[in-house]
Design a protein around this motif. Structure first.
Motif, PDB file in Angstrom:
ATOM      1  N   TYR A 567       0.841  -1.195   0.000  1.00 35.23           N
ATOM      2  CA  TYR A 567       0.000   0.000   0.000  1.00 35.23           C
ATOM      3  C   TYR A 567       0.879   1.248   0.000  1.00 35.23           C
ATOM      4  N   PRO A 568       1.259   1.769  -1.183  1.00 35.82           N
ATOM      5  CA  PRO A 568       1.944   3.073  -1.194  1.00 35.82           C
ATOM      6  C   PRO A 568       1.014   4.139  -0.609  1.00 35.82           C
ATOM      7  N   GLN A 569       1.529   4.935   0.313  1.00 41.42           N
ATOM      8  CA  GLN A 569       0.666   5.877   1.026  1.00 41.42           C
ATOM      9  C   GLN A 569       0.867   7.318   0.585  1.00 41.42           C
ATOM     10  N   GLY A 678      16.732 -13.385   7.808  1.00 41.53           N
ATOM     11  CA  GLY A 678      16.056 -14.620   7.440  1.00 41.53           C
ATOM     12  C   GLY A 678      14.553 -14.582   7.562  1.00 41.53           C
ATOM     13  N   ARG A 679      13.950 -13.437   7.887  1.00 46.03           N
ATOM     14  CA  ARG A 679      12.508 -13.332   8.057  1.00 46.03           C
ATOM     15  C   ARG A 679      11.944 -12.309   7.072  1.00 46.03           C
ATOM     16  N   LEU A 680      10.673 -12.520   6.688  1.00 45.67           N
ATOM     17  CA  LEU A 680      10.015 -11.615   5.759  1.00 45.67           C
ATOM     18  C   LEU A 680       9.871 -10.240   6.396  1.00 45.67           C
ATOM     19  N   LYS A 681      10.226  -9.223   5.657  1.00 43.33           N
ATOM     20  CA  LYS A 681      10.217  -7.856   6.175  1.00 43.33           C
ATOM     21  C   LYS A 681       8.881  -7.206   5.837  1.00 43.33           C
ATOM     22  N   THR A 682       8.078  -6.926   6.855  1.00 36.01           N
ATOM     23  CA  THR A 682       6.777  -6.298   6.670  1.00 36.01           C
ATOM     24  C   THR A 682       6.624  -5.138   7.648  1.00 36.01           C
ATOM     25  N   GLY A 683       5.564  -4.356   7.459  1.00 31.27           N
ATOM     26  CA  GLY A 683       5.302  -3.226   8.344  1.00 31.27           C
ATOM     27  C   GLY A 683       5.240  -1.927   7.553  1.00 31.27           C
ATOM     28  N   GLN A 684       5.340  -0.814   8.259  1.00 29.12           N
ATOM     29  CA  GLN A 684       5.340   0.499   7.630  1.00 29.12           C
ATOM     30  C   GLN A 684       6.783   0.987   7.455  1.00 29.12           C
ATOM     31  N   PHE A 685       7.037   1.627   6.316  1.00 27.59           N
ATOM     32  CA  PHE A 685       8.387   2.077   5.999  1.00 27.59           C
ATOM     33  C   PHE A 685       8.337   3.536   5.548  1.00 27.59           C
ATOM     34  N   CYS A 686       9.320   4.284   5.982  1.00 24.88           N
ATOM     35  CA  CYS A 686       9.532   5.650   5.502  1.00 24.88           C
ATOM     36  C   CYS A 686      10.869   5.645   4.771  1.00 24.88           C
ATOM     37  N   LEU A 687      10.814   5.615   3.449  1.00 22.27           N
ATOM     38  CA  LEU A 687      12.000   5.351   2.639  1.00 22.27           C
ATOM     39  C   LEU A 687      12.527   6.626   1.997  1.00 22.27           C
ATOM     40  N   PRO A 688      13.838   6.778   1.986  1.00 26.04           N
ATOM     41  CA  PRO A 688      14.419   7.885   1.208  1.00 26.04           C
ATOM     42  C   PRO A 688      14.369   7.558  -0.275  1.00 26.04           C
ATOM     43  N   VAL A 689      14.199   8.589  -1.089  1.00 26.53           N
ATOM     44  CA  VAL A 689      14.126   8.426  -2.548  1.00 26.53           C
ATOM     45  C   VAL A 689      15.388   9.007  -3.161  1.00 26.53           C
ATOM     46  N   SER A 690      16.097   8.169  -3.906  1.00 30.98           N
ATOM     47  CA  SER A 690      17.353   8.583  -4.528  1.00 30.98           C
ATOM     48  C   SER A 690      17.099   9.073  -5.952  1.00 30.98           C
ATOM     49  N   LEU A 691      17.811  10.129  -6.328  1.00 29.13           N
ATOM     50  CA  LEU A 691      17.708  10.628  -7.697  1.00 29.13           C
ATOM     51  C   LEU A 691      18.441   9.730  -8.681  1.00 29.13           C
ATOM     52  N   GLU A 692      19.486   9.088  -8.204  1.00 33.50           N
ATOM     53  CA  GLU A 692      20.303   8.243  -9.072  1.00 33.50           C
ATOM     54  C   GLU A 692      19.816   6.799  -8.996  1.00 33.50           C
ATOM     55  N   LYS A 693      20.192   6.030 -10.005  1.00 32.70           N
ATOM     56  CA  LYS A 693      19.830   4.623 -10.023  1.00 32.70           C
ATOM     57  C   LYS A 693      20.519   3.897  -8.864  1.00 32.70           C
ATOM     58  N   PRO A 694      19.907   2.843  -8.355  1.00 33.77           N
ATOM     59  CA  PRO A 694      20.529   2.116  -7.242  1.00 33.77           C
ATOM     60  C   PRO A 694      21.893   1.573  -7.635  1.00 33.77           C
ATOM     61  N   PRO A 695      22.808   1.434  -6.654  1.00 30.09           N
ATOM     62  CA  PRO A 695      24.163   0.950  -6.963  1.00 30.09           C
ATOM     63  C   PRO A 695      24.157  -0.549  -7.242  1.00 30.09           C
ATOM     64  N   GLN A 696      25.330  -1.059  -7.562  1.00 31.03           N
ATOM     65  CA  GLN A 696      25.492  -2.486  -7.788  1.00 31.03           C
ATOM     66  C   GLN A 696      25.216  -3.252  -6.493  1.00 31.03           C
ATOM     67  N   ALA A 697      24.574  -4.415  -6.641  1.00 32.03           N
ATOM     68  CA  ALA A 697      24.258  -5.278  -5.491  1.00 32.03           C
ATOM     69  C   ALA A 697      23.465  -4.526  -4.429  1.00 32.03           C
ATOM     70  N   TYR A 698      22.577  -3.632  -4.874  1.00 26.82           N
ATOM     71  CA  TYR A 698      21.805  -2.832  -3.909  1.00 26.82           C
ATOM     72  C   TYR A 698      20.760  -3.663  -3.175  1.00 26.82           C
ATOM     73  N   SER A 699      20.358  -4.821  -3.716  1.00 25.64           N
ATOM     74  CA  SER A 699      19.255  -5.583  -3.131  1.00 25.64           C
ATOM     75  C   SER A 699      19.573  -6.105  -1.739  1.00 25.64           C
ATOM     76  N   VAL A 700      20.859  -6.264  -1.422  1.00 27.06           N
ATOM     77  CA  VAL A 700      21.229  -6.742  -0.086  1.00 27.06           C
ATOM     78  C   VAL A 700      21.511  -5.590   0.862  1.00 27.06           C
TER      79      VAL A 700
END
Length: 706
Positions: A567-569, A678-700
């Protein structure tokens, strides 16, 4: 130096603090061990304090096996020994509601995940206790069984059980003493010993063999025979059962676990018609609980557009899967109440202009004036066609309305008809709900009335109702959040509602509401699996809508369900440089960093493919800090890795067609890793938005620390 006396030489010189320190170091300060200390002899500086070693508890089962009970065979032996054949394990096959199992293929899973998922497919292990009825927790005296046993038994009424009539009791007693009665009219009682009654009564019959000499053994035998004559088989079973709410011990046999469903409601969407038809309109349904301030169901998306309107979007929409063509849905409500609303939201294709400008033609043009306004309508259709060709894959909020569900149910349930026709106008300036029925119905019950009690919240026995919603509220671009919606819903229940003074959008939405049948045909689960009794796959299906109960439901999970709801808020680009104003968010579920690693696990809405690789939020025109009201449903894979993540890409959509101006321009990126420790990440998040594309191996990595 004087010699020390004999008794002083035997006094220990060990300081108490040293003893406590030594004990706490060896036994970590256990109070129970410190209590059981056994200090023998005197303690010196060079000797340790002797302590009693902790004794392991006795294994009762091993002790009983190694020490058989020395009890002679007799009547009490069965009460002491545990019967070896008491427990029997029987395996019962598990029933499956769907034609195909929801469990994924085992080849796709890790070994530990495969073992967990087998709990949804293995047969039930039923433990049967043969001697359960002999236990103290077994109580066969249920209310139904007692009534069955008491059939045919004579009702015994004693004089002491009859309550006298207060003031008249003494007068009746005096009157009875003055009257003379025969034995036939005089019940034997405490007053029957009166001298007047004895004079007029007949003598009792003599008891035969009263004075005969009879051996004691013969008397015992006769008494035993008389006790057994006309004796109830289960005399002690007639004793009333204990209160079920306060049992001393409850060892009832549990039922076989099954999937939980609340009270089920079938909603059929029949038609949606506006005063003018110039573009496709998209609709969704969901249930909300105003008191709990919670959404209690997932969204149900349906498409009631004509084939001509659907054709405007053909360049942007892939061929529709049959599962996305549903127009009827089954909602489940575990906790029905007077605070449940059925909320209907409408969206349209994105176009240049804010929501008010886009909704204006729907409020000023009438169907009756179509001939007079033909040129204007043709111009509107031409503009809508252009926007559908260019911006067909983007949506914008349009309108909404709500139905007070329990008012409709209670109103329909009070009618002496097989069906009800109700017209609801939620935007009247009169300040009241309107309801019109056929002239054969006597009276008119206002939909404003509310009822209380369990009967008014019963969704299983009311009569089917056909609703016609005639007005919609224009969606406000700065009031899209759930908190704003709850305020609107609470305001709708007030007689002087602010919403009723607003200018409505005239439309006609026809909906059928009825109790859901026990075994509906052509039904799909929330995972889009066909429920049994699905004869033809080409028939338009009915969707089961997943419930989000207002309060916890304590039942075991018996079906494999692995869904994620996003749910994007809101977004805040107010302080961001640039011209990004028509902002949409593209949501993707990724298994790697490469753009081609998006997984087709996002459920489609209506008249589209069953699954897709991306989902877009609706655009609020010229808003740098928009709110969103989207629900994105994801089918999670059985095995997740550290590289699985949600990728959010923010785009500015250019509504005006200009040269050298792309349709969409990326203006920001952020992501959420799916696993944390090792657990599913759920809940509410306040995320920063980057102007640039994510870096290499950003998923971890975490976006907060990047």
């Amino acid at each position: 130096m004087a010699e020390r006396r004999a008794f002083a030489q035997k006094i220990s010189r060990t300081v108490a603090a040293e003893v406590r320190k030594q004990i706490s170091g060896q036994y970590s300060g256990s109070p129970q061990l410190l209590k059981n200390l056994n200090i023998v002899g005197s303690i010196s500086h060079h000797t340790t304090v002797p302590l009693t070693e902790a004794v392991d508890p006795v294994d009762l089962e091993d002790y009983l096996i190694t020490h058989p009970l020395a009890v002679d065979s007799g009547l009490l032996r069965d009460l002491i020994e545990f019967p070896p054949d008491d427990i029997e394990v029987v395996y019962s096959p598990r029933d499956c509601r769907t034609l195909v199992s929801a469990v994924p293929e085992e080849s796709e899973m890790d070994p530990h995940v495969r073992d967990c998922i087998r709990s949804y497919t293995e047969d039930w292990a039923v433990v049967i206790r043969k001697y359960h009825k002999l236990g103290t927790g077994f109580n066969p005296n249920t209310l139904d069984k007692q009534k069955e046993r008491q059939k045919g038994l004579p009702k015994q009424v004693f004089e002491s059980d009859e309550a006298p009539d207060g003031n008249n009791y003494q007068d009746e007693q005096d009157d009875l003493k003055r009257r003379s009665m025969s034995i036939d009219d005089t019940p034997r009682g405490s007053w029957a010993c009166s001298i007047f009654d004895l004079k007029n009564s007949l003598p009792d019959a003599l008891l035969p063999n009263l004075l005969d000499r009879t051996p004691n053994e013969e008397i015992d035998r006769q008494n035993d025979d008389q006790r057994k004559a006309n004796r109830h088989k289960e005399l002690f079973a007639l004793h009333p059962s204990p209160d079920e709410e306060e049992p001393i011990e409850r060892l009832s046999v549990p039922e076989v676990p099954k999937e939980h469903f609340g009270q089920r409601l079938l909603v059929k969407c029949l038609s949606l018609k506006f005063e003018i038809e110039i573009e496709p309109i998209f609709a969704s349904l969901a249930l909300y609980d105003v008191k709990e301030k919670k959404k209690i169901s997932e969204n149900f998306y349906f498409d009631l557009n004509s084939e001509q309107m659907k054709g405007l979007l053909r360049p942007h929409v892939p061929p529709a899967a049959i599962t996305t063509l549903a127009r009827s849905a089954i909602f489940s409500i575990t906790y029905p109440s007077q605070d449940v609303f059925l909320v209907i939201k409408l969206e349209k294709v994105l176009q240049q202009g804010d929501i008010g400008e886009c909704a204006e033609p729907y409020m000023i043009f009438k169907e009756a004036d179509a001939t007079k306004n033909k040129e204007k309508l043709e111009k509107l259709k031409s503009q809508a066609d252009q926007f559908c060709q260019r911006l067909g894959k983007y949506r914008m909020p349009f309108a909404w309305t709500a139905i007070h569900l329990m008012n409709i149910v209670s109103s329909a349930g009070s009618l002496e008809r097989d069906s009800t026709e109700v017209e609801i106008s939620t935007g009247e300036r009169k300040g009241s709900w309107s309801e019109r029925r056929n002239s054969s119905l006597v009276g008119r019950r206002s939909l404003e009335r509310t009822t209380s009690g369990d009967d008014s919240c019963n969704l299983t026995s009311f009569r089917p109702a056909t609703l016609t919603v005639t007005n919609f509220f224009k969606q406000e671009g700065d009031r899209l959040s759930d908190e704003d919606l709850y305020k609107f819903l609470a305001d709708m229940r007030r007689p002087s509602s602010v919403l009723r003074r607003l200018r409505p959008i005239t439309a006609q939405l026809k909906i059928d509401i009825s109790p859901a049948p026990e075994n509906p045909h052509y039904c799909l689960t929330p995972e889009l699996l066909q429920v049994k009794l699905y004869p033809d796959s080409r028939v338009r299906p009915t969707r089961e809508i997943l419930e989000f109960p207002a309060r916890d439901v304590y039942v075991p999970n018996t079906t494999y369900r692995n869904l994620l709801y996003i749910y994007p808020q809101s977004l805040n680009f107010a302080n961001r440089q640039g011209s990004a104003r028509n902002i949409t968010v593209k949501v993707q579920f990724m298994y790697g960093e490469d753009p081609s690693n998006a997984m087709p696990v996002i459920f489609g809405k209506s008249s589209c493919s069953e699954f897709s690789k991306e989902a877009y939020t609706a655009v609020v025109y010229h808003n740098r800090s928009p709110d969103f009201h989207e629900e994105i449903k994801v089918k999670l894979p059985a095995t997740l890795t550290d590289h699985h993540h949600l990728l959010f890409t923010f785009y500015h959509v250019s509504c005006q067609q200009k040269q050298n101006t792309p349709l969409e321009t990326p203006v920001g990126y952020t992501w959420i890793p799916m696993l944390q420790n090792g657990r599913l990440k759920t809940g509410q998040f306040c995320l920063p938005v980057s102007l640039e594309k994510p870096p290499q191996a950003y998923s971890v990595l975490s976006p907060e620390g990047h």
